[in-house]
Design an enzyme around this catalytic site. Sequence first.
Site, PDB file in Angstrom:
ATOM      1  N   SER A 143       1.004  -1.034   0.070  1.00 18.80           N
ATOM      2  CA  SER A 143      -0.247  -0.178   0.193  1.00 18.80           C
ATOM      3  C   SER A 143       0.646   1.405   0.276  1.00 18.80           C
ATOM      4  O   SER A 143       1.746   0.770   0.384  1.00 18.80           O
ATOM      5  CB  SER A 143      -0.444  -0.281   1.448  1.00 18.80           C
ATOM      6  OG  SER A 143      -1.631   1.353   1.639  1.00 18.80           O
ATOM      7  N   TYR A 156      -1.644  -0.643  10.602  1.00 16.99           N
ATOM      8  CA  TYR A 156      -1.858  -1.148   8.930  1.00 16.99           C
ATOM      9  C   TYR A 156      -0.520  -0.875   8.468  1.00 16.99           C
ATOM     10  O   TYR A 156      -0.512  -1.516   7.651  1.00 16.99           O
ATOM     11  CB  TYR A 156      -2.809  -0.266   8.631  1.00 16.99           C
ATOM     12  CG  TYR A 156      -3.144  -0.465   6.795  1.00 16.99           C
ATOM     13  CD1 TYR A 156      -3.998  -1.734   6.513  1.00 16.99           C
ATOM     14  CD2 TYR A 156      -3.181   0.407   6.539  1.00 16.99           C
ATOM     15  CE1 TYR A 156      -3.898  -1.814   5.011  1.00 16.99           C
ATOM     16  CE2 TYR A 156      -3.286  -0.459   5.004  1.00 16.99           C
ATOM     17  CZ  TYR A 156      -3.423  -1.394   4.368  1.00 16.99           C
ATOM     18  OH  TYR A 156      -3.947  -1.044   3.166  1.00 16.99           O
TER      19      TYR A 156
END
Length: 247
Positions: A143, A156
């Site tokens: 990501s 995350y």
Amino acid sequence: MGNNISGKVVVITGASSGLGEAAARHLAGQGARVVLGARREERIRALSEELRREGLAAEYLATDVTRRADVAALVDTATGRFGRIDVMLSNAGLMPNSRFERLKVDDWERMIDVNLKGVLYGIAAALPPMQRQNSGHFIHVSSVAGHKVRAGGAVYAATKHAVRALSEGLRQEVKGYNIRTTIISPGAVATELTDSITEPEMRATAEKVYESAISPDAFARTVAFAISQPDDMDINEILFRPTSQEY
């Protein structure tokens, strides 16, 4: 088709929606034989049946990537049905962001289990058959958060940084087996990812970023680009965002 995709056996986790579903549709359309895994069996069954009706090759198996046995069974489905595995696309992920002071420890553990352990279980399942056939390709989804950290998204980001680290280590270790490795780090893509955020403040922040979200087809094209390169070309990392995305 001379696209280096046609005929390849591609295992995809998180294939019931979003990035995984888009990749499945696109790659199957390019002639790949796709094997779909996700927890929502009815979704991947429907997708597999739809692809088959179009004359494309697709199999599926209900798969929870937090269970090593499930991921192993998914890869076994591919090798049992098609005799090999050419691509392991570890895509399953979730993002229940929150500030540390909220002590959402269960959410932290879920992210580690899905985003990180799920990738490791994919390696554990797919590496032995790829070594035996002396070829293969691991594609791991990181990501933008695997490159930068934002308050409220630290856990995350940590899982996505870790995906990049283990992928780089894997790259160095599998050269002798003619195995390729690719890290794909998307920015805002229109998926169900923000649905996992339960903190109103964090969800509002994420939804603002995702106002500029682009279609999952962008991810599917990126995956196809990495796979389609000649076998002596290893696309190791791709970071992409919507043109308008600042973060």
